[in-house]
Design an enzyme around this catalytic site. Structure first.
Site, short mmCIF file in Angstrom:
data_model
loop_
_atom_site.label_atom_id
_atom_site.label_comp_id
_atom_site.label_asym_id
_atom_site.label_seq_id
_atom_site.Cartn_x
_atom_site.Cartn_y
_atom_site.Cartn_z
N HIS A 1 5.67 4.50 12.65
CA HIS A 1 5.67 4.41 11.17
C HIS A 1 6.66 5.46 10.66
O HIS A 1 6.30 6.63 10.53
CB HIS A 1 4.24 4.67 10.70
CG HIS A 1 4.00 4.67 9.23
ND1 HIS A 1 3.26 3.69 8.59
CD2 HIS A 1 4.34 5.55 8.26
CE1 HIS A 1 3.17 3.97 7.30
NE2 HIS A 1 3.82 5.10 7.07
N ASN B 1 9.38 4.08 3.20
CA ASN B 1 9.36 3.68 4.61
C ASN B 1 10.69 3.02 4.93
O ASN B 1 11.40 2.56 4.03
CB ASN B 1 8.26 2.64 4.84
CG ASN B 1 6.89 3.19 4.60
OD1 ASN B 1 6.44 3.28 3.47
ND2 ASN B 1 6.24 3.59 5.67
N ARG C 1 0.83 -1.21 0.00
CA ARG C 1 0.00 0.00 0.00
C ARG C 1 0.87 1.26 0.00
O ARG C 1 0.88 2.02 -0.97
CB ARG C 1 -0.94 -0.03 1.21
CG ARG C 1 -2.05 0.99 1.20
CD ARG C 1 -1.65 2.37 1.62
NE ARG C 1 -1.03 2.41 2.95
CZ ARG C 1 -0.43 3.49 3.44
NH1 ARG C 1 -0.36 4.61 2.73
NH2 ARG C 1 0.13 3.47 4.64
N ASP C 2 1.62 1.47 1.05
CA ASP C 2 2.39 2.72 1.16
C ASP C 2 3.47 2.77 0.09
O ASP C 2 3.81 3.84 -0.43
CB ASP C 2 3.02 2.81 2.56
CG ASP C 2 3.29 4.25 3.01
OD1 ASP C 2 3.22 5.15 2.16
OD2 ASP C 2 3.57 4.46 4.19
N CYS D 1 4.60 9.34 0.19
CA CYS D 1 3.23 9.83 0.17
C CYS D 1 3.14 10.87 -0.93
O CYS D 1 3.88 11.85 -0.91
CB CYS D 1 2.83 10.42 1.51
SG CYS D 1 1.14 11.06 1.47
N HIS E 1 9.25 7.01 7.91
CA HIS E 1 9.85 7.08 6.58
C HIS E 1 11.33 7.44 6.79
O HIS E 1 11.71 8.03 7.80
CB HIS E 1 9.09 8.11 5.72
CG HIS E 1 7.75 7.58 5.28
ND1 HIS E 1 7.52 7.11 4.01
CD2 HIS E 1 6.60 7.42 5.97
CE1 HIS E 1 6.26 6.69 3.93
NE2 HIS E 1 5.67 6.86 5.11
P1 HMG Z 1 -12.89 14.69 -2.18
O1 HMG Z 1 -12.66 15.07 -3.60
O2 HMG Z 1 -12.97 15.77 -1.14
O3 HMG Z 1 -14.19 13.71 -2.05
O4 HMG Z 1 -11.74 13.68 -1.78
P2 HMG Z 1 -15.71 13.97 -2.21
O5 HMG Z 1 -16.37 13.29 -1.07
O6 HMG Z 1 -15.99 15.43 -2.45
O7 HMG Z 1 -16.04 13.17 -3.55
C1 HMG Z 1 -15.51 13.55 -4.81
C2 HMG Z 1 -15.57 12.35 -5.75
O8 HMG Z 1 -14.76 11.31 -5.22
C3 HMG Z 1 -16.97 11.74 -5.90
O9 HMG Z 1 -17.07 11.18 -7.22
C4 HMG Z 1 -16.94 10.60 -4.91
O10 HMG Z 1 -17.83 9.57 -5.23
C5 HMG Z 1 -15.51 10.11 -5.08
P3 HMG Z 1 -17.72 12.01 -8.44
O11 HMG Z 1 -19.09 12.36 -7.95
O12 HMG Z 1 -16.83 13.21 -8.64
O13 HMG Z 1 -17.66 11.03 -9.55
N1 HMG Z 1 -15.02 9.40 -3.89
C6 HMG Z 1 -14.51 8.16 -3.89
N2 HMG Z 1 -14.31 7.26 -4.87
C7 HMG Z 1 -13.80 6.08 -4.53
N3 HMG Z 1 -13.44 5.76 -3.26
C8 HMG Z 1 -13.60 6.63 -2.26
C9 HMG Z 1 -14.17 7.88 -2.57
N4 HMG Z 1 -14.47 8.96 -1.81
C10 HMG Z 1 -14.99 9.89 -2.62
N5 HMG Z 1 -13.24 6.29 -1.03
C11 HMG Z 1 -10.90 11.82 -0.52
C12 HMG Z 1 -11.65 13.15 -0.47
C13 HMG Z 1 -10.57 11.46 0.91
C14 HMG Z 1 -11.77 10.77 -1.16
C15 HMG Z 1 -9.59 12.03 -1.36
O14 HMG Z 1 -8.91 13.12 -0.85
C16 HMG Z 1 -8.69 10.82 -1.33
O15 HMG Z 1 -9.03 9.78 -1.86
N6 HMG Z 1 -7.49 10.95 -0.71
C17 HMG Z 1 -6.57 9.85 -0.57
C18 HMG Z 1 -5.17 10.33 -0.45
C19 HMG Z 1 -4.26 9.16 -0.14
O16 HMG Z 1 -4.60 8.02 -0.36
N7 HMG Z 1 -3.05 9.46 0.37
C20 HMG Z 1 -2.09 8.47 0.68
C21 HMG Z 1 -2.46 7.64 1.88
S1 HMG Z 1 -2.06 8.42 3.43
C22 HMG Z 1 -0.39 8.04 3.70
O17 HMG Z 1 0.26 7.54 2.82
C23 HMG Z 1 0.19 8.29 5.04
C24 HMG Z 1 0.42 7.01 5.87
O18 HMG Z 1 1.27 6.10 5.20
C25 HMG Z 1 1.04 7.37 7.23
C26 HMG Z 1 2.24 8.31 7.10
O19 HMG Z 1 3.24 7.93 6.48
O20 HMG Z 1 2.14 9.39 7.64
C27 HMG Z 1 -0.92 6.30 6.13
MG MG Z 2 3.45 6.27 5.20
#
Ligand code: HMG
Ligand code: MG
Length: 309
Positions: free
Chosen positions: A208, A250, A16-17, A241, A210
């Site tokens: 966690h 990581n 995933r990450d 990220c 990096h």
């Molecule tokens: P948004 O644009 O604000 O969402 O995104 P919305 O609710 O306004 O919806 C907009 C559109 O997205 C709609 O579709 C929804 O249906 C769709 P449209 O009507 O335009 O066709 N939608 C989705 N589709 C599929 N699956 C969903 C979903 N939700 C809404 N779940 C949202 C908000 C949170 C969805 C967006 O910002 C997002 O997906 N962000 C993900 C970012 C991400 O994955 N980042 C990496 C992971 S975090 C990380 O790596 C850190 C970690 O490792 C720890 C660390 O290292 O610190 C965990």
């Molecule tokens: Mg991470």
């Protein structure tokens, strides 16, 4: 008395990450084989994918296909990331039994990453938690930018503790504290963990790191000394990220395992099999494994698979 635990759980986040941050899109079949190989190493948790908006993370748009394709081994947990209720519905439909929700200790990062404030993210998680309770799903919580933020700079430990309290009270069984951009050093890591452990029991926390500036192992060691018992890592140091410029992979799982084994800490993970999984994905990505352990010839007396503490 030493608080270093005798057993540590490694949470493998590479599929995933790691793969969320690759420039190219790794085919689902390769992801599935990668996860299956990781499952055979003795790891007890392998984070599979994310049910986020595929427009934001196209690298993991095949989440349902990958989840359906893996062989789930008994005794191994296969969590997936969900950012909101829609993600939770997709995860449930795919058959996930454990999910991770994620927010941050920095407002600016949270906005870039999930397009809402910290408080709004907590509100978004409430229906996710309700569905989790209804379907008997375990929920892990991530807090990003626990030491530094690419937009705001240093983050106060108290800010992390405050988010941790809120996530714990939602019902997360474990909180993973993410140094998303890898700016931590042992003293800062210790201060942050102490502040969080004052409000959430150490036994419910994970770290966690990096490895942007090569400090991850030192940070992990500092946290082990405080009693942390769960460490996230990514085989071959995959990761990053996309919404945190400068964040590298990581800490490599191979290196974490080497450290833990050297400290006499049990993990249940087989180094040889782990090295093979790291070699497999590195080959498919066309690069050398990040961990130097992957380069030691098998017949060397210092091959990591043959070493013990
Ligand atoms: P948004 O644009 O604000 O969402 O995104 P919305 O609710 O306004 O919806 C907009 C559109 O997205 C709609 O579709 C929804 O249906 C769709 P449209 O009507 O335009 O066709 N939608 C989705 N589709 C599929 N699956 C969903 C979903 N939700 C809404 N779940 C949202 C908000 C949170 C969805 C967006 O910002 C997002 O997906 N962000 C993900 C970012 C991400 O994955 N980042 C990496 C992971 S975090 C990380 O790596 C850190 C970690 O490792 C720890 C660390 O290292 O610190 C965990
Ligand atoms: Mg991470």
């Amino acid at each position: 008395m030493s608080r270093i635990p005798s057993v540590v759980k490694i949470v493998e986040v590479g599929p995933r990450d790691g793969l969320q941050n690759e420039k190219g899109i790794v085919p689902a079949g390769i992801k599935i084989e990668f996860i299956n190989r990781l499952s055979q190493t003795g790891l007890r948790t392998v984070e599979v994918t994310s049910f986020v908006n595929p427009k934001w993370i196209p690298q993991l748009a095949d989440a349902a296909e990958v989840f359906a394709g893996i062989d789930q081994r008994p005794g191994v947990a296969y969590p997936v990331l969900v950012p909101n209720e829609k993600g939770m519905q997709r995860a449930l439909q795919a058959g996930a039994r454990e999910v991770s929700i994620f927010t941050a200790a920095s407002e600016s990062f949270n906005r870039k990453n999930i397009n809402c404030s910290i408080a709004e993210s907590i509100e978004r998680f409430k229906p996710v938690m309700a569905l989790a309770r209804e379907h008997d799903i375990r929920v892990r919580g991530y807090i990003s930018t626990v030491i530094g933020c690419p937009y705001e700079g240093a983050i106060e430990p108290e800010a992390v503790a405050s988010v941790a309290e809120r996530l714990a009270s939602l019902g997360c069984y474990e909180l993973s504290l993410g140094d998303t951009i890898g700016v931590g050093t042992p003293r800062k890591a210790r201060r942050m963990l102490e502040a969080v452990a004052a409000v959430v029991p150490m036994g419910e926390l994970a770290v966690h790191f990096h490895d942007t500036y090569g400090q991850a192992l030192a940070n992990i060691h500092a946290c082990l000394e405080l009693g942390i018992g769960v460490v996230d890592s990514s085989v071959s140091g995959l990761g990053g990220c996309p919404y945190a410029r400068g964040a590298t992979g990581n800490v490599a799982t191979e290196d974490v395992l080497y450290l833990l084994t050297g400290m006499g800490i049990e993990t249940g993970v087989d180094m040889d099999k782990l090295l093979e999984a790291g070699r497999f994905i590195s080959d498919r990505l066309g690069r050398e494994p990040v961990s130097k352990l992957g380069h030691v010839p098998k017949d060397s007396r210092y091959h990591a698979g043959t070493l013990s503490h």
